[in-house]
Scaffold this motif. Sequence first.
Motif, PDB file in Angstrom:
ATOM      1  N   TYR A   1      -7.394   5.935   0.456  1.00  0.00           N
ATOM      2  CA  TYR A   1      -6.613   5.412  -0.669  1.00  0.00           C
ATOM      3  C   TYR A   1      -6.029   4.041  -0.329  1.00  0.00           C
ATOM      4  O   TYR A   1      -6.145   3.088  -1.126  1.00  0.00           O
ATOM      5  N   TYR A   2      -5.399   3.918   0.837  1.00  0.00           N
ATOM      6  CA  TYR A   2      -4.758   2.648   1.175  1.00  0.00           C
ATOM      7  C   TYR A   2      -5.769   1.559   1.495  1.00  0.00           C
ATOM      8  O   TYR A   2      -5.517   0.382   1.244  1.00  0.00           O
TER       9      TYR A   2
ATOM     10  N   GLU B   1      -8.709   1.343  -0.007  1.00  0.00           N
ATOM     11  CA  GLU B   1      -9.335   0.995  -1.278  1.00  0.00           C
ATOM     12  C   GLU B   1      -8.355   0.349  -2.259  1.00  0.00           C
ATOM     13  O   GLU B   1      -8.684  -0.655  -2.910  1.00  0.00           O
ATOM     14  N   HIS B   2      -7.167   0.920  -2.391  1.00  0.00           N
ATOM     15  CA  HIS B   2      -6.217   0.461  -3.406  1.00  0.00           C
ATOM     16  C   HIS B   2      -5.187  -0.521  -2.877  1.00  0.00           C
ATOM     17  O   HIS B   2      -4.493  -1.176  -3.663  1.00  0.00           O
TER      18      HIS B   2
ATOM     19  N   ARG C   1      -6.380  -5.115   0.682  1.00  0.00           N
ATOM     20  CA  ARG C   1      -7.404  -4.069   0.590  1.00  0.00           C
ATOM     21  C   ARG C   1      -8.518  -4.328   1.594  1.00  0.00           C
ATOM     22  O   ARG C   1      -8.827  -5.473   1.913  1.00  0.00           O
TER      23      ARG C   1
ATOM     24  N   HIS D   1      -2.376  -1.796   0.554  1.00  0.00           N
ATOM     25  CA  HIS D   1      -1.124  -1.469   1.220  1.00  0.00           C
ATOM     26  C   HIS D   1      -0.372  -2.772   1.429  1.00  0.00           C
ATOM     27  O   HIS D   1      -0.977  -3.855   1.484  1.00  0.00           O
TER      28      HIS D   1
END
Length: 596
Positions: free
Chosen positions: A138-139, A141-142, A186, A144
């Motif tokens: 998730y981090y 791809e989206h 990303r 941080h």
Amino acid sequence: MRFTTRPELTGTFGMVTSTHWIATAAGMKMLEAGGTAFDAAAATGFVLNVVEPHLNGPLGDMPALIWPAGDVAPTVICGQGTAPAGATIAHYRSEGLDLIPGAGLLATVIPGAFDAWMLMLRDHGRLSLREVLEPAIYYAEHGHPMLANAAGVIAGMADTFRDEWPTSAAVWLPGGNVPEAGRLFRNPDLAAFWKRLLDEAEAVTGREAQIEAARRAFYEGFVADAIDGYLREACVMDGCGARRKGVLTGQDMAGWRASTEAAVSVDHHGWQVWKCGAWTQGPVLLQVLQMLKGDDLAGLDPNGAAFAHLVTEALKLAFADRESYYGDPDFNDIPLTKLLADDYGAHRRDEITDVASLLQRPGALDGCEGWAKAFLRRAGAEVAEDTGLGGGEPTMAHLLNKEGDTVHIDAVDRWGNMVSTTPSGGWLQSNPVVPGLGVPLNSRAQMYWLEEGRPTSLRPGSRPRTTLSPSMATMPDGGRLAFGTPGGDQQDQWQVSFLLRLIHHGLNLQEAIEAPLFHTAHLQASFHPRGTRPGHLMVEPHFGEEVIAALRARGHLVEVSDPWAIGRLTAAMRETDGFLRAAATPRLMQAYAAGR
């Protein structure tokens, strides 16, 4: 109770502590989902690959101490990859090298961290591989929030990425620009790498079978193929200022897997303290405990000059032994039993005086005289003004040998399972990104010597004597403690101060972590250019001017750090009644503990 910047956390359900708040939160999510401390540690570790890419990566290395609830002692998981078959002293010498570069393709060993995580999950986890990997995906791809330190490292490497390492520029300089601190960053290539790994794992049925499939995909499948294909052609600038090819192959990766072994320990005032073996620097801490077991440490001010002097002088002796006698016991007859013996510790204690030593003094061990002479010869020849031992980061001298550090994780669950692990390597500044994977290889091979006849001589199949050094301890009443810190050669230095303050001065975890820290660069550095700084002592300013002056009066060459600048300790504890505690350092303002 002393004032601390944060409370010591207490509870009964579970605790996770790491060097980044997002990673800690991901680990806590695993506990909430019914996972064990092993699931939590792995999820935390994979997220740290994403959010602290300047400190660790998926192609790095990792020793871990694990303590399943029913076991009488912790076990070591060795995720330290070995030297490739082509990594011979003759080959490296033919490349014009006297030292292995601190960055570049010849600095690489087989990536070990991933398989160590898989071994831990397979044998001790409960959750699926997808559940453990999803937060990291998730981090990646989206996005941080980019740490300021990470953005600074990228900024310092930007021209190198553009001019010499274009595969790194494609990942770390999106749109050609240095990422902005605090803004979303990303790494879609890394997300795609892990998604493909999951796809291949989930082509089979069953939790353990899927983990085994992921191991094959990494070491015999598309990950190994990507590394092998890149290294067949890549010839890139390294930390010694030349373009050189690497020697790691897919065949090297296919023949390696993580392993387990017994931890080593000593008793110190009723505390049994556990470390990994002499292929790490971990026994340094044990040697210091042995040297000081007869001292009235409780009678010393834990923030005073006498305490800091005594510990520093013991560390100097232990590190001289480390550099002389430690190495991979699979290839050398390491005299660890002698080094940890009570009489040897007492003899070494007799060498400490009230004046700071400026000498390198390995102990005398029958049959090992040649190893000690080799260390002294090299230490005398390689005195460097800057060994890269400032401020807690193992930094290297050349433009490409940029700062790289490490991360640390401690976890304990409601059943009493416990983990302490220090993943590292694969820093964004260590090597070019492997195309298609979004991350670089490690540079742990720089810890070998290119001279025959030493326990740390470069040899195919051997483990480098790593600085990575997680810790555990059993308290006199049977309670258990996991602790550690990043920091290269400083790891066991900061840990021993923390532990002695717990044992002898009654501090709680957070108090012991926040107490002023110190370390010496007197030792022979593990990182390029492998220099020494005789008599050096770095201290935090909150020791106070009087203590700092007293240390200088004893002959220490004192360097005062910036406030709250050294050490990134974390710790987790389980008492015999199931009561849990955890703490994390406020230094760098990113490590956090979570628990309930």
